[in-house]
Structures are given as structure tokens and as C-alpha cells.
Design an enzyme around this catalytic site. Structure first.
Site, mmCIF file in Angstrom:
data_model
loop_
_atom_site.group_PDB
_atom_site.id
_atom_site.type_symbol
_atom_site.label_atom_id
_atom_site.label_comp_id
_atom_site.label_asym_id
_atom_site.label_seq_id
_atom_site.Cartn_x
_atom_site.Cartn_y
_atom_site.Cartn_z
ATOM 1 N N GLU A 276 19.464 -22.080 -22.404
ATOM 2 C CA GLU A 276 20.454 -22.133 -21.326
ATOM 3 C C GLU A 276 19.982 -22.906 -20.114
ATOM 4 O O GLU A 276 20.786 -23.321 -19.283
ATOM 5 C CB GLU A 276 20.873 -20.719 -20.903
ATOM 6 C CG GLU A 276 19.764 -19.827 -20.397
ATOM 7 C CD GLU A 276 19.133 -18.989 -21.504
ATOM 8 O OE1 GLU A 276 18.691 -17.869 -21.198
ATOM 9 O OE2 GLU A 276 19.073 -19.455 -22.656
ATOM 10 N N GLY B 277 10.975 -20.215 -30.377
ATOM 11 C CA GLY B 277 10.846 -19.619 -29.052
ATOM 12 C C GLY B 277 9.715 -18.614 -29.016
ATOM 13 O O GLY B 277 8.764 -18.699 -29.791
ATOM 14 N N GLY B 278 9.835 -17.638 -28.125
ATOM 15 C CA GLY B 278 8.775 -16.659 -27.918
ATOM 16 C C GLY B 278 8.764 -15.554 -28.953
ATOM 17 O O GLY B 278 9.758 -15.291 -29.639
ATOM 18 N N GLY C 217 11.875 -13.770 -30.838
ATOM 19 C CA GLY C 217 11.917 -14.011 -32.272
ATOM 20 C C GLY C 217 11.964 -12.728 -33.075
ATOM 21 O O GLY C 217 12.662 -12.641 -34.098
ATOM 22 N N GLU D 289 9.782 -19.949 -35.576
ATOM 23 C CA GLU D 289 8.595 -20.639 -35.049
ATOM 24 C C GLU D 289 8.340 -20.062 -33.676
ATOM 25 O O GLU D 289 9.116 -20.276 -32.746
ATOM 26 C CB GLU D 289 8.850 -22.156 -34.990
ATOM 27 C CG GLU D 289 7.562 -22.968 -35.007
ATOM 28 C CD GLU D 289 6.989 -23.241 -33.632
ATOM 29 O OE1 GLU D 289 6.330 -22.326 -33.076
ATOM 30 O OE2 GLU D 289 7.192 -24.335 -33.116
ATOM 31 N N GLU E 230 0.063 -15.976 -25.019
ATOM 32 C CA GLU E 230 0.523 -17.342 -24.788
ATOM 33 C C GLU E 230 1.003 -17.484 -23.343
ATOM 34 O O GLU E 230 1.996 -16.887 -22.944
ATOM 35 C CB GLU E 230 1.649 -17.683 -25.755
ATOM 36 C CG GLU E 230 2.034 -19.147 -25.735
ATOM 37 C CD GLU E 230 3.062 -19.488 -26.793
ATOM 38 O OE1 GLU E 230 3.001 -20.601 -27.329
ATOM 39 O OE2 GLU E 230 3.939 -18.647 -27.080
#
Length: 505
Positions: free
Chosen positions: A185, A235-236, A240, A257, A399
């Protein structure tokens, strides 16, 4: 913040071949992260818009021509899209830079890579037919064929908006699917533009659909929707996991992923010469700080042999301090801002926690001073090197997705491998050594989906991309990337049917 009345809201939801506003009429301002000013206003879709888009994709798959279009024609359309991307390279590269905060040169390279992806899957699908299975009898004709999965829900991230979209859209179309894509977004603009290029290339109405809007409404509905046959998410990890949970009740195909915490292992022998030392340091900078570290495969963990650590880190920090931050459209700028205020605050929290846990700050660790090419309102953060790190620190385990490099050390090859594999992720990693035997041994022992030897970051559309562990499931790119969007069917034909006489009544 720009005066939103000066910006015209675009109808950025595309369903069934028509551009339109959100059902609710809601809109969202898209901010340039270099100065936090709005440069566009887009439709803010929700579950109702998602249902309309999925319905259009369903009709196009069940009743439209695309799934039954010959492979050669589908491939030709993908090549036309690649040509259009080349035509619009400058405009799209600039838009990608403004949307995601990267430099214009990075944006141009991204567009080149997007075109390469479309061309690769056009070539691959044209040469990847089914296969004949030898049933051991001339009276049996047995073949394995590939068919499209159906309606694909594609959810893409904000760091490489168009590139990540192309890794999903190109193989989905090549295989004959229809799709609904939800870009992030906060960075939707180039994906919206790509839908326009697909239409210009002649894609039938309803095959490509886009809903601009947030993940908790649009993305969540896509994942759970009973008329969606596959969901592919980049994404994260937290998001996910939610996608996988939402998709489970309908037992649809899921590809995830989810990022990584990627080690860059430097052995002392890689630094034995001045040329080797210079190259390893230069590549460590690139691994960690390209696109301000907002890269799923960023080499955010430097794991360097203890005997060369002090010299290596000192030179790395010296060069990191010289990286020129600024608006990506300015000449000489090497690194842009973080994508949002929220992302910068996240990075700051990780650095603060690392310092409290004992990390030693070698450079960075703060917002830079404003400059003509770097407005105070932009989301800039200095490239940061944290030395004396260890595995118990959050900044090493989790991360960060920002310009933060942690430094760990080792003495033996076994210790280096153990450190590199001591992560719940497994997306990518690098090995630097002058010893070919060591390079092969270490690469073979690393539990990561991509391993670079004496390099970092390059990828090939012909080679699969994805990770082990919590880096996700499935693969993008390569033959496996096309296979994600195909179902495999075995067709067994008896050319001389006769009674079996198993039952004798």
C-alpha cells in the site's frame, strides 16, 4: 505534507478490464520517502473490491480465452510487455525511485531486470512441454501435461515493488493463469503502471486485476478467498504466517518468500592481497547497504575471521561513513532514505537495543544532518556498523531491513559454518576465500537457498530463488518458478481397450 487537494486521486483498482475507484470511495496518499510529501493519491480498496477483482479473474479463467491460448501466443505477449518496459524505462525507473526511495539508477536497473524476467518466462514456457511416459506397451499412450493452476492471488512487498511483482506475474501469465495482484500500500505506483502495459500488450480483460489497499483487508481476503487457487506472498515472517493460516482451510497452493538474516563469511585468505582485501570490503559494503539495506538478501551479518577483523572493520566503517545519502534523483547520491517513518523507527529500535546489549558502534547509528539533497523531513538513516556482536542480540537474530551491519568473528572453518547457519532463516549467504576447496566445502554446508562465492547479490532469472527454514516455501524464478503456477496432470490412454475379467460373474 502536500496539500492533498492539489493531487487528483487516481482510479487504481483494475477489475474485469476497467479502472475504477474503491467501492467505499476511500483513498490513500503515496509519500515520497525523501521528503515525506505526497506525490500521488490512489484508491484504498478493501474486501468488497477484492471480491470484485477475484470474481473477474475467476470468470476470465473459467470462461475466457487466456488459459486456452496457445503457449506461443502467451509467450509472444510476454515479449511485447518486455518491449514496452524497455520503451518506458526512464519513466518507470524514476517512478520506482520516487515510490520506494531508491536512486534513479537503481530504479533503471530494476526495470531492466523486470524486462528480463518477462523474456525469460516467455522463452521457458515455449520450451517446457509435458512429457511422454513409457508404459511398456504399444497399446498405451501415457503423457504428463501441464495446466494452469487457476486464479492466483499475488501479494508483493515495498522494497522492490515492480521486480517482485514481475517474478510472480510473468510466470503466472506464461502458465495461462489469471491473477489479482496487491502491491504494498505504500509503493503501488509501478505495479499500477505495469497493469496498464499488460493491457496495452493485448492481454484479455479479466486476466490481470489489481487492488490497491492494505494487507489486513485486501491481502487477508485474497488469502482466504475460496475462489483463489494459489496465493504467492513476499514479505515479512509475521504476515507470511498469517497468509498461510488464512489459506489453509481452502487447501490452496501457497508460496512464501519471507526474507532472511544473511551471513557474509570472510576468510582471512580472501584478504591476503591488497586487491583481495579491497574487493572483500567493497562487496561487504554493497551486500549490507545497497537500497539502504532494505533487501531480503542483504548481507547484514558480517562474519569475519578474527585475524583480519580489526583492519577489515576499520576500513569498512571508514568507507561506510562516506556513503552519500540523499534524494535518489540527485546527482552523486549513492543511497536513498528508508521507505517510511515506521521503518526508520524500527531500525532505530534495533540499534538502540544492540548498544544496550554491548555492541560497539563503529559508524552511523543516527539520522544524518539535513543537506540540500537530503531534506530534514525525509526518512534518512546513516549506514551503521555494529562491532563485537553475538548471537544473543536481537539485531543479529532478527531481520532489521535497514542499513545496519553486524560484525561477528570466528577462528576455524567449522566455527564459521556454525555461525552462518545459526539462524532461523536460510535465504542467502556469501563466502569469501582464495581457497577453491574451502569455497566448495563451505558453500555445500551452508543451509541457504542461494550461496555466493566471492560475490554478493547477483541473481539470474534462470536460477531458482527462495530459502530454507523460515525464509519461506516454494521457489521463484527458474523452472521451479514456472512450476509453482502449474498443475501437473497424467493422461493415460488405452488404445486397445478390452475386458479385464477380474470379476467372473
Amino acid at each position: 505534507m502536500a496539500d492533498s487537494t492539489a493531487l487528483r486521486a487516481r482510479d487504481t483498482i483494475y477489475a474485469g478490464g476497467e479502472w475504477r475507484a474503491a467501492v467505499s470511495g476511500a483513498t490513500r496518499e503515496i509519500l515520497d520517502p525523501a521528503d515525506a510529501r505526497a506525490f500521488a493519491v490512489v484508491a484504498e480498496g478493501d474486501e468488497k473490491d477484492t471480491d470484485l477483482a477475484v470474481a473477474a479473474a475467476r470468470r476470465a479463467f473459467d470462461e475466457g480465452p487466456w488459459p486456452r491460448t496457445p503457449v506461443t501466443e502467451r509467450a509472444a505477449l510476454l515479449r511485447r510487455v518486455a518491449d514496452l518496459l524497455v520503451r518506458d524505462r526512464e519513466e518507470l525507473g524514476l517512478l520506482e525511485a520516487q515510490d520506494a526511495g531508491k536512486t534513479v539508477e537503481e530504479g533503471r536497473v530494476d526495470i531492466d531486470c523486470v524486462a528480463d524476467a518477462f523474456r525469460y518466462f516467455a522463452d521457458l514456457v515455449a520450451e517446457a512441454p509435458g512429457r511422454v511416459v513409457d508404459a511398456g506397451s504399444p497399446d498405451i499412450h501415457s503423457v504428463v501435461v501441464h495446466e494452469p493452476v487457476g486464479v492466483c492471488a499475488l501479494i508483493t512487498p515495498w522494497n522492490y515493488p515492480l521486480l517482485q511483482a514481475s517474478w510472480k506475474i510473468a510466470p503466472a501469465l506464461a502458465a495461462g493463469n489469471t491473477f489479482v495482484v496487491k502491491p504494498s500500500e505504500i509503493t503501488p505506483m509501478t505495479t499500477v503502471a505495469l497493469i496498464g502495459l499488460l493491457t496495452e500488450a493485448g492481454l484479455p480483460a479479466g486476466v490481470a486485476n489489481i487492488v490497491t489497499g492494505p494487507g489486513h483487508t485486501v491481502g487477508a481476503r485474497m488469502a482466504e478467498h475460496p475462489d483463489v487457487d494459489l496465493v504467492s506472498f513476499t514479505g515479512g515472517l509475521v504476515s507470511g504466517t498469517k497468509v498461510a493460516q488464512a489459506a489453509a482451510p481452502t487447501v490452496k497452493k501457497v508460496a512464501l518468500e519471507l526474507g532472511g538474516k544473511n551471513p557474509n563469511v570472510v576468510f582471512a585468505d580472501a584478504c591476503a592481497t591488497e586487491e583481495g582485501f579491497d574487493t572483500a570490503v567493497d562487496q561487504a559494503l554493497n551486500a549490507a547497504f545497497i537500497h539502504s539495506g532494505q533487501v531480503c538478501s542483504a548481507g547484514a551479518r558480517l562474519i569475519v575471521e578474527e585475524s583480519v577483523r580489526d583492519r577489515f572493520v576499520a576500513e569498512l566503517a571508514r568507507r561506510a561513513e562516506k556513503i552519500r545519502l540523499g534524494r535518489g534523483t540527485e546527482d552523486g547520491v549513492e543511497c536513498g532514505p528508508l521507505v517510511s517513518a515506521q521503518q526508520r523507527e524500527k531500525v532505530e529500535s534495533y540499534v538502540d537495543s544492540a548498544l544496550k546489549e554491548g555492541a560497539v558502534l563503529r559508524c552511523g547509528g543516527k539520522r544524518p544532518e539535513p543537506a540540500p539533497e537530503r531534506p530534514a523531513s525525509g526518512y534518512f538513516y546513516e549506514p551503521t556498523v555494529l562491532d563485537r556482536c553475538h548471537r544473543e542480540m536481537r539485531v543479529v537474530r532478527e531481520e532489521v531491513f535497514g542499513p545496519v551491519l553486524t560484525v561477528e568473528t570466528f577462528r576455524t572453518e567449522d566455527e564459521a559454518v556454525a555461525l552462518a547457519n545459526d539462524t532461523e532463516y536460510g535465504l542467502a549467504g556469501g563466502v569469501w576465500t582464495a581457497d577453491p576447496g574451502r569455497a566448495r566445502r563451505v558453500a555445500g554446508r551452508l543451509r541457504h537457498g542461494t550461496v555466493w562465492i566471492n560475490d554478493f547479490h547477483p541473481y539470474l532469472p534462470q536460477a531458482e530463488w527462495g530459502g530454507f527454514g523460515k525464509s519461506g516455501t516454494g521457489r521463484e524464478l527458474g523452472p521451479a518458478g514456472l512450476a509453482e503456477y502449474r498443475e501437473t496432470k497424467h493422461v493415460y490412454q488405452n488404445l486397445a481397450p478390452a475386458p479385464v475379467r477380474w470379476f467372473r460373474g
